[in-house]
Design an enzyme around this catalytic site. Structure first.
Site, short mmCIF file in Angstrom:
data_model
loop_
_atom_site.label_atom_id
_atom_site.label_comp_id
_atom_site.label_asym_id
_atom_site.label_seq_id
_atom_site.Cartn_x
_atom_site.Cartn_y
_atom_site.Cartn_z
N TYR A 142 40.69 39.47 41.43
CA TYR A 142 41.75 38.17 40.96
C TYR A 142 42.08 37.13 41.01
O TYR A 142 43.29 37.34 41.81
CB TYR A 142 41.96 39.09 39.46
CG TYR A 142 42.12 37.62 38.29
CD1 TYR A 142 40.88 37.06 37.94
CD2 TYR A 142 43.75 36.89 37.62
CE1 TYR A 142 41.26 35.86 36.97
CE2 TYR A 142 43.99 36.19 37.15
CZ TYR A 142 42.72 35.85 36.66
OH TYR A 142 42.78 34.50 35.49
N ASP A 234 46.80 36.12 48.98
CA ASP A 234 46.60 35.84 47.53
C ASP A 234 47.91 36.71 47.19
O ASP A 234 47.92 37.90 46.85
CB ASP A 234 45.93 36.15 47.00
CG ASP A 234 46.38 35.74 45.02
OD1 ASP A 234 47.51 35.83 44.85
OD2 ASP A 234 45.73 35.67 44.18
N LYS A 263 54.70 33.15 40.09
CA LYS A 263 55.04 34.85 39.07
C LYS A 263 56.50 35.11 39.97
O LYS A 263 57.56 33.71 38.72
CB LYS A 263 54.36 36.12 39.82
CG LYS A 263 52.85 36.59 38.99
CD LYS A 263 52.77 37.56 38.69
CE LYS A 263 51.12 37.51 38.87
NZ LYS A 263 50.80 37.42 36.87
#
Length: 446
Positions: A142, A234, A263
């Protein structure tokens, strides 16, 4: 456990928010617990119920809900000077310097506002830098809500995974199975001179934390070098969580061309980044021709929160603490499942963990790895442990979501919304929290 206020809030939310939520993963069954506040390693919902929190904002809260005084002071001081300016500030330079000093592949950063924005910009940069169009992604990975990666299917039949994504976008994206060296080699054999980049998580965080088999990322590095494609890690989820300040790439010993962050890099505030060598990153405008811009990029409050969070982690043995508790959790879950649910699998590393209701014979072959699946080819379970996103998706997701998670919530354990999302330990968690959590897992399987 009474959650009537949450139920009523959800009823109101359904009138004004699509599905009653602002991020689809929050729509848990039968309705979500509406959180009123955080307290250390806990959250308290609108009805006053208290839970040990392993969602941790889906990863950003490395330090927990109570910010240390140094972080709180930096945020408050920055905010008191003004919310934002639309002009450069010193704090964004300092955070970029910190990232470049610690992450092996990074010489320069471009800050953005989210993980999605980071991966969108990284894909555009890879295409602009190489002059090519195709992007390879991992099935089950994702990379945010963006058109180039909301793609499913096979290399020969890529298709949008959501309405609203044109088929023409999918035609430039090649989904391959994670951990399948033969599959990625075949793609480079067929399309090597068309591939702008390979975009992969170091581990599949959005499919429960599936780890790479030994040598997989090294082979990706070789294939990209041979073809002129960029290897893009990622690290939105793993950045500054797995592998400490060097991130997962430091732990793996594999250096990507580009890295995306979010994050933790914002310390719980909206922020993301794209990092890499100056030669590549300077292709962004205004230094180069690849357009990238944003009103809130490098927001001073998010930069201050991110920098002070990382400084605190560096100076206070945060990673030793969270990794020890993560291992204790995975070890305890392994022991529980060996006795009570031997067909299930514990996944994760460092401060990430997940119990996956994998399908299989109750009498699984041999013991599990001590603290979660390590993708060890000498392990009797190697062939049955999840290797790809599809392996996790084919597990008993309905049982996990309809029965297990609600039962854990009633026992005061706050887990992520579904079986696909990783769970996280923070610096605020204690041994007592872990022991209470393991008792709740054990009671469920009795």
């Amino acid at each position: 456990m009474n959650r009537s206020t949450s139920r009523d809030l959800y009823d109101r939310a359904l009138d004004v928010l699509p599905g009653g939520v602002n991020s689809s993963v929050r729509a848990t069954r039968p309705y979500p617990a509406f959180i009123e506040r955080g307290d250390g390693a806990h959250v308290i919902d609108a009805d006053g119920n208290r839970y040990i929190d392993y969602v941790m904002g889906y990863g950003p809260l490395l330090l927990g809900h109570d910010l240390p005084e140094s972080v709180r002071a930096a945020v408050q001081s920055t905010l008191s000077e003004g919310p934002m300016y639309g002009a450069p500030t010193e704090i964004e330079v300092e955070l970029a310097e910190f990232v470049a000093r610690h992450v092996p592949s990074v010489e320069m950063c471009r800050f953005v506002n989210s993980g999605t924005e980071a991966t969108v910009s990284a894909v555009r940069l890879a295409r602009g830098y190489t002059g090519r169009e195709k992007i390879v992604v991992m099935q089950g990975g994702y990379h945010g809500a963006q058109e180039s990666t909301l793609v499913e299917g096979s290399p020969d039949d890529p298709r949008p995974s959501s309405p609203g994504v044109p088929q023409s976008f999918a035609e430039h994206t090649i989904p391959v199975p994670f951990n399948d060296t033969e599959a990625i080699e075949a793609i480079f054999e067929a399309h090597g001179d068309e591939i702008a980049g390979v975009l992969t998580e170091p581990l599949l965080g959005n499919t429960a934390g599936v780890l790479p088999v030994e040598g997989y990322h090294e082979r990706l590095r070789e294939l990209c070098d041979e073809s002129g494609a960029l290897l893009i890690f990622d690290e939105v989820m793993t950045g500054f969580r797995v592998g400490g300040l060097q991130c997962a790439q430091g732990k793996l010993g594999v250096t990507p061309d580009l890295t995306t962050f979010a994050k933790i890099v914002g310390g719980g505030f909206p922020a993301g980044a794209i990092g890499g060598p100056a030669e590549i990153v300077e292709s962004f405008t205004p230094a180069g021709d690849v357009f990238q811009s944003g009103t809130f990029s490098g927001h001073p409050v998010a930069m201050a929160a991110g920098l002070e969070t990382l400084r605190y982690a560096a100076e206070n043995d945060v990673y030793d603490h969270v990794n020890r508790l993560g291992e204790k959790l995975r070890q305890g879950l392994t022991e529980i499942t060996e006795d009570r649910a031997p067909g299930y699998t514990v996944l994760g590393t460092d401060s990430m963990f997940k119990l996956v209701f994998t399908r299989g014979d109750a009498a699984a072959p041999g013991p599990e790895c001590g603290a979660g699946c390590r993708q060890d080819p000498d392990c009797d379970r190697f062939d049955r442990c999840p290797k790809t996103g599809a392996d996790v998706e084919q597990s008993e997701t309905e049982r996990w979501e309809r029965l297990f998670r609600p039962a854990m919530l009633d026992d005061g354990i706050f887990l992520t919304a579904n079986q696909l999302e990783s769970q996280f330990v923070s610096h605020a968690h204690t041994d007592e929290d872990v022991e209470e959590t393991l008792e709740a897992y054990k009671a469920y399987f009795e």
